[in-house]
Design a protein around this motif. Structure first.
Motif, mmCIF file in Angstrom:
data_model
loop_
_atom_site.group_PDB
_atom_site.id
_atom_site.type_symbol
_atom_site.label_atom_id
_atom_site.label_comp_id
_atom_site.label_asym_id
_atom_site.label_seq_id
_atom_site.Cartn_x
_atom_site.Cartn_y
_atom_site.Cartn_z
ATOM 1 N N ARG A 30 0.832 -1.202 0.000
ATOM 2 C CA ARG A 30 0.000 0.000 0.000
ATOM 3 C C ARG A 30 0.870 1.256 0.000
ATOM 4 N N SER A 31 1.963 1.213 0.741
ATOM 5 C CA SER A 31 2.880 2.348 0.777
ATOM 6 C C SER A 31 3.512 2.579 -0.593
ATOM 7 N N LEU A 32 3.895 1.513 -1.275
ATOM 8 C CA LEU A 32 4.480 1.641 -2.605
ATOM 9 C C LEU A 32 3.464 2.173 -3.606
ATOM 10 N N ALA A 33 2.219 1.762 -3.466
ATOM 11 C CA ALA A 33 1.175 2.204 -4.392
ATOM 12 C C ALA A 33 0.873 3.690 -4.210
ATOM 13 N N ASN A 34 0.963 4.196 -2.995
ATOM 14 C CA ASN A 34 0.646 5.599 -2.723
ATOM 15 C C ASN A 34 1.829 6.522 -2.973
ATOM 16 N N ARG A 35 2.982 5.975 -3.261
ATOM 17 C CA ARG A 35 4.179 6.787 -3.439
ATOM 18 C C ARG A 35 4.062 7.690 -4.665
ATOM 19 N N LYS A 36 3.349 7.274 -5.694
ATOM 20 C CA LYS A 36 3.275 8.030 -6.940
ATOM 21 C C LYS A 36 2.256 9.165 -6.892
ATOM 22 N N GLU A 37 1.442 9.208 -5.849
ATOM 23 C CA GLU A 37 0.454 10.276 -5.743
ATOM 24 C C GLU A 37 1.150 11.586 -5.390
ATOM 25 N N PRO A 38 0.747 12.684 -6.008
ATOM 26 C CA PRO A 38 1.353 13.971 -5.646
ATOM 27 C C PRO A 38 0.918 14.392 -4.245
ATOM 28 N N ALA A 39 1.728 15.176 -3.619
ATOM 29 C CA ALA A 39 1.396 15.661 -2.283
ATOM 30 C C ALA A 39 0.190 16.595 -2.363
ATOM 31 N N LYS A 40 -0.796 16.354 -1.547
ATOM 32 C CA LYS A 40 -2.004 17.158 -1.574
ATOM 33 C C LYS A 40 -1.881 18.369 -0.657
ATOM 34 N N GLU A 41 -1.136 18.220 0.413
ATOM 35 C CA GLU A 41 -0.954 19.320 1.346
ATOM 36 C C GLU A 41 0.530 19.613 1.473
ATOM 37 N N PHE A 42 0.887 20.871 1.294
ATOM 38 C CA PHE A 42 2.282 21.251 1.483
ATOM 39 C C PHE A 42 2.336 22.697 1.932
ATOM 40 N N SER A 43 3.436 23.035 2.550
ATOM 41 C CA SER A 43 3.625 24.420 2.976
ATOM 42 C C SER A 43 5.003 24.879 2.518
ATOM 43 N N THR A 44 5.118 26.167 2.257
ATOM 44 C CA THR A 44 6.391 26.727 1.822
ATOM 45 C C THR A 44 6.781 27.872 2.752
ATOM 46 N N THR A 45 8.069 28.009 2.948
ATOM 47 C CA THR A 45 8.616 29.076 3.779
ATOM 48 C C THR A 45 9.914 29.545 3.149
ATOM 49 N N VAL A 46 10.138 30.845 3.146
ATOM 50 C CA VAL A 46 11.399 31.402 2.667
ATOM 51 C C VAL A 46 12.197 31.834 3.892
ATOM 52 N N PHE A 47 13.459 31.412 3.967
ATOM 53 C CA PHE A 47 14.310 31.836 5.068
ATOM 54 C C PHE A 47 15.680 32.211 4.519
ATOM 55 N N THR A 48 16.409 32.999 5.284
ATOM 56 C CA THR A 48 17.723 33.488 4.877
ATOM 57 C C THR A 48 18.780 32.932 5.815
ATOM 58 N N LYS A 49 19.861 32.452 5.218
ATOM 59 C CA LYS A 49 20.990 31.962 6.006
ATOM 60 C C LYS A 49 22.273 32.330 5.266
ATOM 61 N N ASN A 50 23.196 32.963 5.969
ATOM 62 C CA ASN A 50 24.477 33.389 5.405
ATOM 63 C C ASN A 50 24.294 34.276 4.165
ATOM 64 N N GLY A 51 23.264 35.122 4.161
ATOM 65 C CA GLY A 51 23.042 36.037 3.056
ATOM 66 C C GLY A 51 22.357 35.431 1.840
ATOM 67 N N HIS A 52 21.923 34.190 1.918
ATOM 68 C CA HIS A 52 21.233 33.536 0.800
ATOM 69 C C HIS A 52 19.796 33.217 1.199
ATOM 70 N N ASP A 53 18.882 33.341 0.239
ATOM 71 C CA ASP A 53 17.477 33.005 0.466
ATOM 72 C C ASP A 53 17.230 31.563 0.049
ATOM 73 N N TYR A 54 16.512 30.830 0.893
ATOM 74 C CA TYR A 54 16.181 29.438 0.618
ATOM 75 C C TYR A 54 14.680 29.247 0.728
ATOM 76 N N LEU A 55 14.152 28.385 -0.108
ATOM 77 C CA LEU A 55 12.737 28.030 -0.089
ATOM 78 C C LEU A 55 12.618 26.657 0.546
ATOM 79 N N LEU A 56 11.866 26.554 1.621
ATOM 80 C CA LEU A 56 11.643 25.291 2.326
ATOM 81 C C LEU A 56 10.258 24.798 1.966
ATOM 82 N N VAL A 57 10.174 23.634 1.330
ATOM 83 C CA VAL A 57 8.904 23.029 0.941
ATOM 84 C C VAL A 57 8.704 21.795 1.805
ATOM 85 N N ASP A 58 7.625 21.785 2.589
ATOM 86 C CA ASP A 58 7.330 20.690 3.504
ATOM 87 C C ASP A 58 6.081 19.966 3.006
ATOM 88 N N THR A 59 6.233 18.692 2.617
ATOM 89 C CA THR A 59 5.112 17.887 2.132
ATOM 90 C C THR A 59 4.938 16.676 3.012
#
Length: 77
Positions: A30-59
């Motif tokens: 069942r886990s293998l079968a559900n692996r191909k489904e796209p993430a339905k819920e996700f959140s994004t956050t932009v943070f800065t570290k050492n002068g660079h901007d990074y996008l954090l995508v949590d699914t």
């Protein structure tokens, strides 16, 4: 009489072990079968570290960190 009880216990233990292994196999398939489904819920956050901007995508499948296009180092190019 003692042999019958031992045989019954032995059979019950094997039955429970077979159910447990079957449940593990079913969960894995069942886990293998559900692996191909796209993430339905996700959140994004932009943070800065050492002068660079990074996008954090949590699914539900995991976390991904991407060097953001809005980073000042990309504007210098």
């Amino acid at each position: 009489m003692k042999n019958k009880i031992l045989n019954l216990i032995n059979s019950a233990v094997w039955f429970v072990l077979c159910l447990f292994v079957g449940a593990l196999i079913f969960g894995g398939i069942r886990s293998l079968a559900n692996r191909k489904e796209p993430a339905k819920e996700f959140s994004t956050t932009v943070f800065t570290k050492n002068g660079h901007d990074y996008l954090l995508v949590d699914t539900k499948h995991g976390v991904c960190v991407i060097h953001a296009e809005s980073c000042p180092c990309h504007k210098n190019k």
